[in-house]
Design a protein around this motif. Sequence first.
Motif, mmCIF file in Angstrom:
data_model
loop_
_atom_site.group_PDB
_atom_site.id
_atom_site.type_symbol
_atom_site.label_atom_id
_atom_site.label_comp_id
_atom_site.label_asym_id
_atom_site.label_seq_id
_atom_site.Cartn_x
_atom_site.Cartn_y
_atom_site.Cartn_z
ATOM 1 N N MET A 1 -64.483 28.743 17.555
ATOM 2 C CA MET A 1 -64.067 27.730 16.497
ATOM 3 C C MET A 1 -64.558 26.327 17.183
ATOM 4 O O MET A 1 -64.792 25.452 16.679
ATOM 5 N N TYR A 2 -64.349 26.182 18.485
ATOM 6 C CA TYR A 2 -64.618 25.025 19.193
ATOM 7 C C TYR A 2 -65.855 24.328 19.168
ATOM 8 O O TYR A 2 -65.967 23.244 18.620
ATOM 9 N N PRO A 3 -66.954 25.005 18.967
ATOM 10 C CA PRO A 3 -68.244 24.399 18.740
ATOM 11 C C PRO A 3 -68.332 23.799 17.334
ATOM 12 O O PRO A 3 -68.951 22.740 17.093
ATOM 13 N N ARG A 4 -67.741 24.543 16.293
ATOM 14 C CA ARG A 4 -67.709 23.753 14.856
ATOM 15 C C ARG A 4 -66.885 22.830 14.914
ATOM 16 O O ARG A 4 -67.125 21.708 14.198
ATOM 17 N N ALA A 5 -65.812 22.608 15.500
ATOM 18 C CA ALA A 5 -65.051 21.543 15.547
ATOM 19 C C ALA A 5 -65.850 20.336 16.481
ATOM 20 O O ALA A 5 -65.415 19.173 15.968
ATOM 21 N N LYS A 6 -66.202 20.817 17.581
ATOM 22 C CA LYS A 6 -67.103 19.690 17.948
ATOM 23 C C LYS A 6 -67.954 18.879 17.393
ATOM 24 O O LYS A 6 -68.318 17.674 17.427
ATOM 25 N N GLN A 7 -68.841 19.845 16.629
ATOM 26 C CA GLN A 7 -69.656 19.193 15.533
ATOM 27 C C GLN A 7 -69.114 18.125 14.731
ATOM 28 O O GLN A 7 -69.687 17.121 14.302
ATOM 29 N N ARG A 8 -67.932 18.741 13.864
ATOM 30 C CA ARG A 8 -67.341 17.876 12.868
ATOM 31 C C ARG A 8 -66.771 16.675 13.787
ATOM 32 O O ARG A 8 -66.533 15.575 13.123
ATOM 33 N N HIS A 11 -65.890 13.699 19.194
ATOM 34 C CA HIS A 11 -65.147 13.112 20.562
ATOM 35 C C HIS A 11 -64.156 13.975 21.182
ATOM 36 O O HIS A 11 -63.481 13.570 22.092
ATOM 37 N N LEU A 12 -64.102 15.353 20.617
ATOM 38 C CA LEU A 12 -63.151 16.147 21.171
ATOM 39 C C LEU A 12 -63.705 16.460 22.676
ATOM 40 O O LEU A 12 -65.026 16.721 22.650
ATOM 41 N N PHE A 14 -62.946 19.648 25.295
ATOM 42 C CA PHE A 14 -62.684 21.168 25.432
ATOM 43 C C PHE A 14 -61.423 21.121 26.248
ATOM 44 O O PHE A 14 -60.216 21.794 25.717
ATOM 45 N N GLU A 15 -61.201 20.497 27.246
ATOM 46 C CA GLU A 15 -59.941 20.579 28.275
ATOM 47 C C GLU A 15 -58.809 20.028 27.301
ATOM 48 O O GLU A 15 -57.529 20.640 27.403
ATOM 49 N N THR A 16 -58.994 19.060 26.517
ATOM 50 C CA THR A 16 -57.890 18.422 25.519
ATOM 51 C C THR A 16 -57.444 19.387 24.598
ATOM 52 O O THR A 16 -56.154 19.596 24.524
ATOM 53 N N VAL A 17 -58.628 19.798 24.056
ATOM 54 C CA VAL A 17 -58.234 20.695 22.802
ATOM 55 C C VAL A 17 -57.412 21.997 23.401
ATOM 56 O O VAL A 17 -56.441 22.502 22.858
ATOM 57 N N ALA A 18 -57.934 22.456 24.507
ATOM 58 C CA ALA A 18 -57.366 23.663 25.169
ATOM 59 C C ALA A 18 -55.949 23.576 25.430
ATOM 60 O O ALA A 18 -54.962 24.335 25.220
ATOM 61 N N SER A 19 -55.524 22.361 26.007
ATOM 62 C CA SER A 19 -54.292 21.902 26.597
ATOM 63 C C SER A 19 -53.302 21.813 25.239
ATOM 64 O O SER A 19 -51.947 21.887 25.381
ATOM 65 N N LEU A 20 -53.755 21.507 23.970
ATOM 66 C CA LEU A 20 -52.968 21.342 22.658
ATOM 67 C C LEU A 20 -52.906 22.691 21.813
ATOM 68 O O LEU A 20 -52.550 22.669 20.961
ATOM 69 N N LYS A 21 -53.446 23.627 22.409
ATOM 70 C CA LYS A 21 -53.540 24.955 21.721
ATOM 71 C C LYS A 21 -51.997 25.407 21.140
ATOM 72 O O LYS A 21 -50.957 25.434 22.149
ATOM 73 N N GLY A 22 -51.760 25.424 20.010
ATOM 74 C CA GLY A 22 -50.552 25.661 19.438
ATOM 75 C C GLY A 22 -49.614 24.607 19.069
ATOM 76 O O GLY A 22 -48.608 24.562 18.308
ATOM 77 N N ALA A 32 -56.613 11.459 15.712
ATOM 78 C CA ALA A 32 -56.393 10.370 15.235
ATOM 79 C C ALA A 32 -56.730 9.121 16.376
ATOM 80 O O ALA A 32 -57.647 8.268 16.110
ATOM 81 N N ALA A 33 -56.315 9.438 17.473
ATOM 82 C CA ALA A 33 -56.757 8.257 18.584
ATOM 83 C C ALA A 33 -58.113 8.589 18.845
ATOM 84 O O ALA A 33 -58.816 7.459 19.178
ATOM 85 N N SER A 34 -58.648 9.582 19.039
ATOM 86 C CA SER A 34 -60.006 9.701 19.609
ATOM 87 C C SER A 34 -61.138 9.431 18.495
ATOM 88 O O SER A 34 -62.320 9.196 18.778
ATOM 89 N N HIS A 35 -60.766 9.491 17.445
ATOM 90 C CA HIS A 35 -61.716 9.293 16.255
ATOM 91 C C HIS A 35 -61.370 8.232 15.471
ATOM 92 O O HIS A 35 -61.898 7.908 14.187
ATOM 93 N N GLN A 36 -60.595 7.153 15.689
ATOM 94 C CA GLN A 36 -60.052 6.080 14.970
ATOM 95 C C GLN A 36 -59.728 6.168 13.508
ATOM 96 O O GLN A 36 -60.417 5.682 12.584
ATOM 97 N N LEU A 37 -58.889 7.252 13.443
ATOM 98 C CA LEU A 37 -58.506 7.735 12.282
ATOM 99 C C LEU A 37 -56.731 7.417 11.915
ATOM 100 O O LEU A 37 -56.077 7.103 13.154
#
Length: 64
Positions: A1-8, A11-12, A14-22, A32-37
């Motif tokens: 799923m990460y490749p599609r998330a990275k495409q969308r 600014h994601l 991998f290390e940060t996403v992995a640390s936030l799993k769950g 929000a912070a990394s994509h100015q949302l």
Amino acid sequence: MYPRAKQRFPHLQFETVASLKGDHDGFVNHLAASHQLTLREAREEVEDFLFTESLHAELASNPT
């Protein structure tokens, strides 16, 4: 799923996403912070992405 998330969300990291799993709220905050949302925009983006991913999974499990 990460490749599609990275495409969308380009600014994601991998290390940060992995640390936030769950940690849904943590991921929304990071997005929000990394994509100015706003938090609301990030939450809506995550919900939309997860819905799209569920469609991908359903199509993959039901080949025609």
